[in-house]
Design a protein around this motif. Structure first.
Motif, PDB file in Angstrom:
ATOM      1  N   GLY A   1      38.263  57.651  67.696  1.00  0.00           N
ATOM      2  CA  GLY A   1      38.386  56.632  68.730  1.00  0.00           C
ATOM      3  C   GLY A   1      37.624  55.356  68.427  1.00  0.00           C
ATOM      4  O   GLY A   1      37.578  54.459  69.254  1.00  0.00           O
ATOM      5  N   LYS A   2      37.032  55.255  67.252  1.00  0.00           N
ATOM      6  CA  LYS A   2      36.278  54.068  66.879  1.00  0.00           C
ATOM      7  C   LYS A   2      37.018  53.322  65.784  1.00  0.00           C
ATOM      8  O   LYS A   2      37.818  53.899  65.058  1.00  0.00           O
ATOM      9  N   GLU A   3      36.741  52.044  65.665  1.00  0.00           N
ATOM     10  CA  GLU A   3      37.351  51.220  64.629  1.00  0.00           C
ATOM     11  C   GLU A   3      36.633  51.445  63.306  1.00  0.00           C
ATOM     12  O   GLU A   3      35.401  51.412  63.250  1.00  0.00           O
ATOM     13  N   ALA A   4      37.401  51.664  62.245  1.00  0.00           N
ATOM     14  CA  ALA A   4      36.832  51.991  60.939  1.00  0.00           C
ATOM     15  C   ALA A   4      36.468  50.739  60.148  1.00  0.00           C
ATOM     16  O   ALA A   4      37.185  49.746  60.169  1.00  0.00           O
ATOM     17  N   ASN A   5      35.354  50.817  59.453  1.00  0.00           N
ATOM     18  CA  ASN A   5      34.908  49.812  58.502  1.00  0.00           C
ATOM     19  C   ASN A   5      34.451  50.563  57.261  1.00  0.00           C
ATOM     20  O   ASN A   5      33.806  51.602  57.371  1.00  0.00           O
TER      21      ASN A   5
ATOM     22  N   ALA B   1      27.792  45.592  64.401  1.00  0.00           N
ATOM     23  CA  ALA B   1      26.828  45.997  65.431  1.00  0.00           C
ATOM     24  C   ALA B   1      27.074  45.264  66.749  1.00  0.00           C
ATOM     25  O   ALA B   1      26.869  45.831  67.823  1.00  0.00           O
ATOM     26  N   LYS B   2      27.517  44.005  66.690  1.00  0.00           N
ATOM     27  CA  LYS B   2      27.724  43.201  67.900  1.00  0.00           C
ATOM     28  C   LYS B   2      29.122  43.358  68.498  1.00  0.00           C
ATOM     29  O   LYS B   2      29.365  42.875  69.603  1.00  0.00           O
ATOM     30  N   ASN B   3      30.035  43.999  67.795  1.00  0.00           N
ATOM     31  CA  ASN B   3      31.412  44.137  68.268  1.00  0.00           C
ATOM     32  C   ASN B   3      31.457  44.984  69.531  1.00  0.00           C
ATOM     33  O   ASN B   3      30.794  46.015  69.627  1.00  0.00           O
ATOM     34  N   ARG B   4      32.251  44.563  70.509  1.00  0.00           N
ATOM     35  CA  ARG B   4      32.361  45.299  71.772  1.00  0.00           C
ATOM     36  C   ARG B   4      33.118  46.610  71.609  1.00  0.00           C
ATOM     37  O   ARG B   4      32.865  47.571  72.321  1.00  0.00           O
ATOM     38  N   LYS B   5      34.078  46.632  70.672  1.00  0.00           N
ATOM     39  CA  LYS B   5      34.822  47.877  70.414  1.00  0.00           C
ATOM     40  C   LYS B   5      33.910  48.865  69.694  1.00  0.00           C
ATOM     41  O   LYS B   5      33.114  48.457  68.849  1.00  0.00           O
ATOM     42  N   PRO B   6      34.044  50.146  69.993  1.00  0.00           N
ATOM     43  CA  PRO B   6      33.247  51.137  69.246  1.00  0.00           C
ATOM     44  C   PRO B   6      33.587  51.085  67.751  1.00  0.00           C
ATOM     45  O   PRO B   6      34.758  51.044  67.383  1.00  0.00           O
ATOM     46  N   GLN B   7      32.582  51.079  66.913  1.00  0.00           N
ATOM     47  CA  GLN B   7      32.739  50.931  65.470  1.00  0.00           C
ATOM     48  C   GLN B   7      32.055  52.085  64.737  1.00  0.00           C
ATOM     49  O   GLN B   7      31.120  52.689  65.242  1.00  0.00           O
ATOM     50  N   TYR B   8      32.528  52.347  63.536  1.00  0.00           N
ATOM     51  CA  TYR B   8      31.785  53.224  62.629  1.00  0.00           C
ATOM     52  C   TYR B   8      31.987  52.729  61.210  1.00  0.00           C
ATOM     53  O   TYR B   8      32.924  51.994  60.922  1.00  0.00           O
ATOM     54  N   VAL B   9      31.077  53.109  60.336  1.00  0.00           N
ATOM     55  CA  VAL B   9      31.107  52.662  58.942  1.00  0.00           C
ATOM     56  C   VAL B   9      31.191  53.884  58.037  1.00  0.00           C
ATOM     57  O   VAL B   9      30.425  54.833  58.186  1.00  0.00           O
ATOM     58  N   VAL B  10      32.152  53.848  57.116  1.00  0.00           N
ATOM     59  CA  VAL B  10      32.251  54.879  56.079  1.00  0.00           C
ATOM     60  C   VAL B  10      31.782  54.238  54.782  1.00  0.00           C
ATOM     61  O   VAL B  10      32.294  53.197  54.381  1.00  0.00           O
ATOM     62  N   ILE B  11      30.806  54.865  54.152  1.00  0.00           N
ATOM     63  CA  ILE B  11      30.264  54.350  52.896  1.00  0.00           C
ATOM     64  C   ILE B  11      30.788  55.226  51.765  1.00  0.00           C
ATOM     65  O   ILE B  11      30.474  56.413  51.701  1.00  0.00           O
ATOM     66  N   GLY B  12      31.607  54.648  50.901  1.00  0.00           N
ATOM     67  CA  GLY B  12      32.113  55.354  49.726  1.00  0.00           C
ATOM     68  C   GLY B  12      31.102  55.226  48.598  1.00  0.00           C
ATOM     69  O   GLY B  12      30.622  54.133  48.312  1.00  0.00           O
ATOM     70  N   VAL B  13      30.785  56.346  47.958  1.00  0.00           N
ATOM     71  CA  VAL B  13      29.717  56.355  46.950  1.00  0.00           C
ATOM     72  C   VAL B  13      30.258  56.841  45.609  1.00  0.00           C
ATOM     73  O   VAL B  13      30.708  57.971  45.491  1.00  0.00           O
TER      74      VAL B  13
END
Length: 139
Positions: A46-50, A86-98
């Motif tokens: 339910g969160k926007e992917a980054n 961090a400031k975006n009103r929509k729920p966000q999450y970050v996927v870090i590819g390693v």
């Protein structure tokens, strides 16, 4: 003492093990050239992917917020990208590819994301694999 029945059992067991190894080996698909990152089902649902892909040597590729760019770890654009998430009103999450050679880069990005209290996850990526995004993400 007769060992004939014991040898039959051992031969059958070895045969079954060989068959299982062959079946498993056939399921491995050599020559994979790309990996597709899929939307999260757990904490990121339910969160926007980054996405931030650590390439090694201080180089990262950033995908999200309608952009796909390559930056260095010291580039102020990376900090601005994380601040925007961090400031975006929509729920966000970050996927870090390693990548294998980029663990130190991952540690740096993870600490920056945690300082901003972002929901993060990580995905180990093999060297040389191209990363494809789900449909609808920035290309």
């Amino acid at each position: 003492m007769d060992l004939f029945s014991f040898l039959n059992i051992m031969a059958a067991t070895i045969g079954v093990q060989t068959l299982l190894i062959v079946i498993c080996a056939l399921q491995i698909k050599p020559g994979v050239q790309a990996i597709q990152l899929l939307p999260a089902g757990g904490e990121g649902k339910g969160k926007e992917a980054n996405y931030i892909l650590c390439e090694g040597g201080g180089k990262v590729e950033v995908i999200g917020q309608g952009q796909r760019r390559s930056w260095s770890l010291k580039d102020p654009g990376l900090d601005q990208f994380l601040d925007a998430i961090a400031k975006n009103r929509k729920p966000q999450y970050v996927v870090i590819g390693v990548r294998p050679s980029a663990y130190r880069d991952f540690e740096s990005i993870r600490s920056k994301a945690e300082a901003r209290r972002l929901a993060i996850g990580y995905e180990p990526l093999e060297a040389g694999l191209k990363v494809q995004l789900p449909a609808g993400e920035a290309e």
